[in-house]
Design a protein around this motif. Structure first.
Motif: not given
Length: 621
Positions: A35-43, A133-138, A228-236
């Motif tokens: 899992e990784v944020y956009t514009y970052e690097s993934a290994e 490996t599935l790369l998931k982007v957030f 109102c409350e927004v819930s969203y996924f982030v890495p981990g």
């Protein structure tokens, strides 16, 4: 030396192998997801090991392409490592080898990078294997923005109404929105809560979510806060972001009114300005009207406030207010009433009225009453000093000191602002009364000495004082003072022989006298102890002052005559001195030396001279 083409080497490698399925790789390990944020690097690691040492190892990296096809993005063996060209990863990936395997690094992560990455390892006769490996982007969305219905919401028995909307933008994967009333989450419920959600996939691939809350409002919701409350996924993890709370405008009919007197505080008295406020519990506020009980006449009011200026006892009564619900079924009328009591205190009535004449020694009962709606308290004063409490004033055995003005003050203890007053003037009549108890006074004085003789008399009507003096003839009245019921007279006398001086005081009710018997002493004798009414030094001072005044008056007269040309001094012709007419009300000032001296009369009562040979002279006041 140029390296052979990789496709050719791969072909040779496959020909030399017995079969792909026959090869066995002892161990190949890859993470299920990264899992990784956009514009970052993934290994993405690819770890492997063989049961026997291979003569050659070849590693290839693939990604899942459109339609499910695999696209190779990298290749490596013992002699080389190469990134495939003309792919979306050609300039964004790198491969790092170590003793445990390889690590694929993907830079500048994009949303499109969310896919499966495959690692194929071949060790020829030593075996082969594959993992993925599935790369998931957030991408975290923006904070939610909430907006209430500006027009307000009416309370009704119909279906839920839209009361607010909430929006969050640019999130990945799709965020979720939850509604709250105060701190309690709201979930869809038939006839009570309904949530309508609109999800939009932007051109960038990010999601925008808009949620509308439909809610059946009640009167109790007027003080509630919705958010109102927004819930969203982030890495981990899963994160939330809450909006600010809003209060919606709820319209509801008036079910009750509150009627109260705002001013003045406490009891109301005549002359006060009274404010009565009527306020309903509806929104918008109902139309408020006022009227008196059992009267259909509408009283003028302003925004639910009735103002009664300078009220009187006639304004006492019951006042009603009515709230007319224009939006309620059948225009239901809600009302309330309040009782107003205006307290009063009438002017004081004093008996006897104005003034009353008493004879000395008599008694009198005076009363002071004032009609009031409350209990009163009465206090009598004379010359500012309290003399009696209660509405009855008793005067016993009247004396001249009893005379004067008596003021009664009526107050209301429970309402200090209410007070009134009245008065009665008491006149005590009686014959003259000397101040001194001693009526016959004996004095001794040297011949040529001066003595002061005093006479102070009270009475009503005001007494008249007459001095009768036989013996010494040089005397004058130097002080005369009068009030309503008192006469005070002082005579200064020059002793030339034994003298008898009598002060006579009279009025309509009688007379009284005071006698001074003065024995003269020749200069060769020393006067014995005697009674004097005034110190001789005071007599000398009075004589000096009178002499100076006489000289000043004579000088003024001569100067006036001289200026008018009526004195012969320094002028031709004979001048005649005229005598001005005197006022009969002027004070008599007469000085007599002895039988042979000529009297000098400065101002006479009737402008007449007294004969110089009079042995007894009377001076009346």
């Amino acid at each position: 030396m140029a390296l052979p083409d990789t496709s050719f080497l791969l072909f040779v490698f496959q020909l030399c192998a017995f079969s792909w399925q026959a090869w066995t790789l002892v161990d190949l390990r890859m993470e299920d997801t990264v899992e990784v944020y956009t514009y970052e690097s993934a290994e993405i690691p690819c770890l492997y090991s063989f049961t026997e040492n291979p003569s050659m190892v070849m590693v290839q990296w693939f990604v899942r392409g459109p339609g499910g096809n695999r696209v190779r993005i990298s290749y490596s063996d013992l002699t080389m490592q190469k990134v495939d060209v003309n792919t979306s990863y050609s300039d964004r990936i790198s491969v790092r080898s170590n003793s445990d395997g390889e690590i694929l690094t993907v830079q500048d992560i994009k949303l499109s990078d969310e896919r499966e990455f495959f690692c194929q390892v071949s060790g020829l006769a030593a075996g082969n294997g594959e993992g993925k490996t599935l790369l998931k982007v957030f991408d975290a969305p923006e904070n939610p923005v909430i907006e209430g219905v500006l027009s307000g919401v009416y309370v009704s028995s119909d279906s839920p109404s839209k009361i607010a909307s909430c929006e969050t933008r640019d999130g990945f994967p799709k965020p979720n929105i939850t509604w709250y009333r105060d701190h309690t989450p709201l979930y869809p419920a038939i006839g009570l809560v309904n949530v309508v959600t609109l999800v939009t996939r932007e051109y960038s691939g990010l999601y925008t979510v808009q949620s509308d809350l439909h809610y059946k409002v009640t009167k109790e919701d007027k003080d509630a806060h919705f958010s109102c409350e927004v819930s969203y996924f982030v890495p981990g993890a899963v994160k939330t972001s809450k909006s600010t709370g809003i209060n919606i405008t709820v319209f509801y009919p008036t079910t009750s009114v509150e009627l109260q007197r705002e001013s003045p505080e406490g009891l109301v008295k005549e002359g006060d300005t009274v404010e009565i406020r009527c306020q309903g519990d509806g929104n918008p506020p109902a139309t408020i009207t006022f009227n008196r009980e059992q009267s259909d006449v509408e009283l003028a009011s302003d925004q639910g406030v009735l103002i009664l200026k300078e009220v009187s006892r006639a304004d006492s009564g019951t006042y009603e207010c009515h709230a007319l619900n224009m939006d309620a079924p059948d225009h239901e009328d809600v009302g309330e009433s309040i009782k107003l009591t205006v307290h009063y205190l009438d002017p004081a009535a004093v008996v006897p009225k104005d003034s009353e004449i008493m004879l000395r020694g008599e008694s009198l009962t005076a009363t002071c009453n004032a009609l009031s709606s409350l209990e009163t308290s009465t206090v009598w004063f004379k010359d500012g000093v309290e003399v009696e409490r209660g509405h009855v004033l008793q005067l016993h055995d009247a004396t001249f000191d009893t005379a004067g003005q008596y003021d009664c003050e009526v107050t209301v203890p429970l309402l200090p602002g209410l007070q009134t007053s009245g008065l009665v003037h008491i006149i005590v009549q009686g014959g003259p009364q000397m101040k001194d108890a001693e009526r016959d006074i004996e004095l001794t004085e040297k011949v040529g000495g001066w003595v002061n003789l005093t006479c102070e008399v009270r009475g009503h009507p005001k007494p008249t004082i007459t001095w009768s003096i036989s013996g010494s003839q040089s005397w004058l009245e130097v002080v005369k003072r009068e009030t309503e019921d008192l006469v005070y007279s002082v005579v200064t006398l020059k002793v030339s022989t034994d003298t008898l001086a009598v002060c006579n005081s009279t009025n309509d009710f009688g007379f009284e006298t005071k006698t001074y018997n003065i024995r003269s002493i020749p200069f060769s004798q020393t006067p014995t102890a005697r009674k004097t009414s005034v110190d001789n030094s005071g007599v000398i001072i009075v004589v000096i002052i009178v002499s100076i005044l006489l000289l000043a008056i004579l000088g003024s007269v001569f100067y006036f005559l001289y200026k008018k040309g009526k004195l012969p001094c320094g002028r031709s012709g004979k001048q005649e001195i005229t005598k001005e007419k005197t006022n009969k009300d002027d004070i008599v000032v007469e000085m007599k030396a002895n039988k042979t001296e000529e009297s000098v009369l400065l101002k006479g009562i009737n402008g007449d001279k007294k004969p110089p040979n009079d042995q007894s002279t009377a001076l009346s006041s």
